[in-house]
Design an enzyme around this catalytic site. Structure first.
Site, PDB file in Angstrom:
ATOM      1  N   ILE A  73       0.829  -1.218   0.000  1.00  0.00           N
ATOM      2  CA  ILE A  73       0.000   0.000   0.000  1.00  0.00           C
ATOM      3  C   ILE A  73       0.863   1.267   0.000  1.00  0.00           C
ATOM      4  O   ILE A  73       0.468   2.288  -0.579  1.00  0.00           O
ATOM      5  CB  ILE A  73      -1.025  -0.002   1.167  1.00  0.00           C
ATOM      6  CG1 ILE A  73      -2.131   0.996   0.885  1.00  0.00           C
ATOM      7  CG2 ILE A  73      -0.365   0.280   2.504  1.00  0.00           C
ATOM      8  CD1 ILE A  73      -2.960   0.703  -0.336  1.00  0.00           C
ATOM      9  N   SER A  97      11.948   0.918   6.775  1.00  0.00           N
ATOM     10  CA  SER A  97      11.414  -0.395   6.425  1.00  0.00           C
ATOM     11  C   SER A  97      12.587  -1.356   6.460  1.00  0.00           C
ATOM     12  O   SER A  97      13.689  -0.992   6.046  1.00  0.00           O
ATOM     13  CB  SER A  97      10.798  -0.325   5.018  1.00  0.00           C
ATOM     14  OG  SER A  97       9.828  -1.304   4.814  1.00  0.00           O
ATOM     15  N   LYS A 133      -5.380   1.620   7.956  1.00  0.00           N
ATOM     16  CA  LYS A 133      -6.449   0.849   8.578  1.00  0.00           C
ATOM     17  C   LYS A 133      -6.034  -0.620   8.652  1.00  0.00           C
ATOM     18  O   LYS A 133      -5.218  -1.032   7.814  1.00  0.00           O
ATOM     19  CB  LYS A 133      -7.785   0.988   7.839  1.00  0.00           C
ATOM     20  CG  LYS A 133      -7.730   0.873   6.327  1.00  0.00           C
ATOM     21  CD  LYS A 133      -7.458  -0.421   5.619  1.00  0.00           C
ATOM     22  CE  LYS A 133      -8.022  -1.722   6.083  1.00  0.00           C
ATOM     23  NZ  LYS A 133      -7.712  -2.823   5.119  1.00  0.00           N
TER      24      LYS A 133
END
Ligand code: NAP
Length: 308
Positions: free
Chosen positions: A14, A36, A90
């Site tokens: 995403i 990351s 989310k």
């Protein structure tokens, strides 16, 4: 006003598909770094962890957490403790109550905690809400079925505790539902199908209602091949509304009335930039509470093992 300097944490699907482009397209926002373990972007400062980013990174004002839900609480707490604004993908957490201390931390520090629900920014959602506001709603049915192998390839975390399984996309439907209906709904029954080798459901059927007894049903399935469905059908006293494409299209009695290009993530970043000006937070846990209740009330069945 200077730009909000944002670091993306957790550079997976995403982050690549939506966040990088949305930040670039948002006035007042700049992508300043990536944290990351394995992924990075050319020409941007890169750090393996959020701790390293906060300790050694360039000056930043905010982090956008695109990691799986199970690790986000600790990352959000670290960022808020360091005085950063925080945007959460989310679902906002792996549990519901873990958000409480984050909300308190953000308020104390006058920093923004933004729990995003991208589907609420799909173009037909607000028109649907407005259309329903002046009608008597008779029933609602959600049909949210997608092929997990296409949309979540290799995402082992989705099958772990806290990964939500089919509720990972299903919660998007619930985020729309809780936005367009005039009254709050609650879960009365749920059936959850767990692959025998997984800790999260691959399919779920929910029965919900509101204080007035509105019948609401939802079917979530990760095993859909062929046409995919992200639809919400609402019967009213004056017509049938179909919200399809995950909130992108609206039709009344079969006639298209609203359709627009997808700007969900640009809308999210516009809102994040605006919230950060005053350090206000936006955390609505209604969709996550419905999922939590589905797990509390859910009748469980075991189905065949899932192999990615
Ligand atoms: P993803 O492709 O698995 O990306 C998440 C990234 O986080 C991984 O690439 C990994 O990058 C990092 N990560 C994974 N496990 C971690 C751990 N234990 N500790 C620290 N970092 C870890 O997942 P995604 O699809 O982008 O989804 C991420 C979140 O966005 C989910 O909550 C999902 O619901 C939400 N979302 C996804 C989509 C979608 O279409 N995929 C749409 C909307 C929202 P490194 O290995 O480099 O650390």
């Amino acid at each position: 006003m200077t730009d909000l300097r944002i670091a993306i944490v957790g550079f997976g699907k995403i982050a690549r598909d939506q966040h990088v482009g949305a930040i670039a397209a948002t006035p007042g926002a700049t992508l300043a770094a990536v944290a990351s373990r394995n992924a990075s972007l050319p020409d941007l400062p890169h750090f393996a962890t959020i701790e390293e980013l906060l300790a050694k990174g360039p000056p930043i004002d905010a982090v956008s957490l695109c990691t799986p839900p199970q690790v986000r609480r600790a990352q959000a707490a670290a960022a808020l403790a360091a005085g950063k604004h925080v945007m959460l993908e989310k679902p906002p957490g792996a549990g519901v109550v873990e958000l409480d201390p984050l909300i308190a931390m953000a308020a104390d520090a006058k920093r923004t905690l933004f729990a995003t629900w991208h589907s609420r920014y799909a173009p037909a959602v607000e028109p649907a809400r407005a259309w329903l506001a002046s009608r008597q709603i008779l029933s609602v049915h959600i049909n949210w079925k997608e092929d997990v192998r296409v949309w979540h390839p290799g995402q082992g975390w989705i099958w772990e505790p806290g990964g939500l399984g089919v509720f990972d996309p299903g919660i998007n439907a619930l985020s729309i539902l809780t936005r367009i209906l005039p009254k709050p709904v609650f879960v009365t029954a749920a059936e959850l199908a767990f692959p025998s080798n997984c800790e999260a459901p691959i399919a779920a059927n929910l029965t919900l209602t509101d204080i007035g007894g509105l019948p609401v049903t939802a079917e979530f399935d990760f095993r859909q091949t062929g046409p995919q469905s992200w639809d919400i059908l609402v019967e009213t006293d004056r017509g049938r509304m179909m919200l399809s494409g995950g909130g992108r299209r609206m039709a009344i009695d079969g006639k298209a009335v609203a359709e627009a290009p997808d700007e969900e993530y640009r809308e999210l970043y516009r809102r994040f930039v605006k919230l950060a000006v005053t350090g206000a937070s936006d955390v609505d846990l209604a969709p996550l509470r419905l999922v939590a209740d589905a797990f509390l009330l859910g009748k469980r069945t075991l189905v065949e093992p899932f192999v990615d």
